[in-house]
Design an enzyme around this catalytic site. Structure first.
Site, PDB file in Angstrom:
ATOM      1  N   THR A 109       1.008  -1.398  -0.016  1.00 45.80           N
ATOM      2  CA  THR A 109       0.148  -0.069   0.091  1.00 45.80           C
ATOM      3  C   THR A 109       0.855   1.398  -0.237  1.00 45.80           C
ATOM      4  OG1 THR A 109      -1.888  -1.286   1.206  1.00 45.80           O
ATOM      5  CG2 THR A 109      -1.795   1.162   1.092  1.00 45.80           C
ATOM      6  N   TYR A 195       3.497 -12.472   6.117  1.00 48.84           N
ATOM      7  CA  TYR A 195       2.523 -11.881   5.100  1.00 48.84           C
ATOM      8  C   TYR A 195       2.077 -12.879   4.107  1.00 48.84           C
ATOM      9  CZ  TYR A 195      -0.017  -8.456   2.319  1.00 48.84           C
ATOM     10  OH  TYR A 195      -0.911  -7.562   1.525  1.00 48.84           O
ATOM     11  N   LYS A 223      -0.201 -11.998   8.935  1.00 49.94           N
ATOM     12  CA  LYS A 223      -1.171 -11.299   8.134  1.00 49.94           C
ATOM     13  C   LYS A 223      -1.702 -12.036   7.150  1.00 49.94           C
ATOM     14  CE  LYS A 223      -1.338  -6.939   5.500  1.00 49.94           C
ATOM     15  NZ  LYS A 223      -0.605  -5.560   4.934  1.00 49.94           N
TER      16      LYS A 223
END
Length: 366
Positions: A109, A195, A223
């Site tokens: 992001t 992740y 995550k």
């Protein structure tokens, strides 16, 4: 066809259909009446290895495991493509004021994939220096090269981040045994979050691998993007897990055992996302936000988010290529969504507006 002329170098970019590009005048002053110096200046020279005991002394893994709302913060840019630290600090201030208790810096992001390592570590250092006393700082140190991941992790801890985020090796994929060896190499340095996002890596990190890695005291948690069934499985085994999907995070938190969310949409509505993660179950609010969640998935993240923040006037409408803004029809949809949810719930103070194509600046050399 239109063109963009960068401040730092003259480049000609061509587009076949939409006039996204505009010239940035060479006579624009680099300083103006509202310019102010960034809060921190950082010399990006962080090659010093950091000891495990040093990291342990300043980082509470349990404190990281208790984070409910971690914003994967957007990185804003100036018209020349360099970091806009004034806009970045303002965005982070709004996250903290509205209840985010953690920041993920330079993730997908935040466009870490479009940064040099020097830029990435510098941004982590800046965030620690300015905000490390208020929130936990998680730095993206992931790479498909184990050596690079080790170096980035050491450098991130050297500048003070609380934990490292590590994606699984992508493109040049490895075996499951290779995943274990890769992650153990960085877990030996300090607290790390795994992740799992197969849509970007094309390789799932299965529970069998996570169970092995969970034997390390430095595994903070996972995550997870695969879905709430996987989250429920980890939670039942005592493995800390965050949802990585905003549209699923409410149910993940209240029905499946997730500790919270590592969120994209909280860049826009941090207060409402805090309501979803703290307090109690709130299906009405979750339903109200679903159209915004869906809108943010129209194109790969962070394209819609970047477009939205620019329309809110929180960041300059500057994109590092290969990202380009959403088409004008989708920009109009966002304006309607803001009006439906309420402008007061979104970051910034300016009126939301539909930006024209020629208001966006695309930078190919940065």
């Amino acid at each position: 066809m239109a063109m963009l002329r960068s401040n730092s170098s003259s480049i000609l970019l061509r587009h076949l259909s939409s006039p996204f590009f505009r010239s940035f005048p060479s006579n624009v002053s680099r300083r103006n009446s509202y310019w102010k110096a960034p809060r921190a200046t950082v010399t990006p020279n962080f090659h010093r290895p950091v000891s495990t005991s040093e990291v342990k002394n300043r980082t509470s893994i349990e404190g990281i495991r208790n984070l409910r709302l971690i914003t994967a913060v957007k990185t804003p840019y100036l018209p020349n493509g360099q970091f806009d630290l004034e806009a970045y600090d303002n965005l982070v201030d709004m996250q903290i004021a509205n209840g985010a208790d953690g920041l993920l810096v330079a993730g997908s992001t935040g466009e870490g994939q479009l940064m040099t390592w020097e830029e990435q570590i510098t941004l982590i250092a800046h965030t620690v220096n300015c905000f490390g006393d208020k929130v936990k700082i998680i730095g993206n140190a992931g790479s498909n090269c184990t050596s690079e991941a080790i170096k980035a992790t050491e450098r991130g801890f050297a500048v003070g981040m609380n934990a490292a985020l590590h994606i699984s090796p992508y493109y040049g994929k490895t075996s499951l045994d290779g995943l274990v060896a890769h992650y153990n190499s960085v877990l030996s340095i300090g607290p790390c979050i795994i992740y799992n996002i197969p849509s970007r890596t094309t390789q799932d990190i299965p529970p069998s691998v996570v169970r092995i890695l969970a034997q390390s005291p430095n595994l903070v948690g996972v995550k997870e993007c695969v879905g709430n069934d996987r989250i429920k499985q980890y939670a039942s085994e005592g493995i800390v897990v965050w949802s990585a999907n905003d549209e699923e995070c409410h149910d993940a938190r209240w029905d499946c055992g997730a500790v919270g969310v590592q969120s994209v949409v909280s860049n826009l509505i941090p207060g409402l996302m805090r309501e979803l993660m703290f307090g109690s179950k709130n299906p009405a609010l979750n339903s109200k936000l679903m159209r915004l969640f869906d809108w943010l998935c129209l194109e790969p993240n962070p394209i819609p988010l970047n477009t939205a923040l620019a329309q809110l006037g929180v960041i300059k409408p500057v994109f590092r290529l290969p990202h380009v803004p959403l088409p004008v029809e989708k920009r109009k949809e966002f304006v309607n969504l803001v009006k439906q949810i309420g402008r007061e719930h979104f970051v910034g103070e300016k009126d939301v507006k539909v930006l024209d194509d020629d208001e966006f600046i695309l930078v190919g050399r940065y």
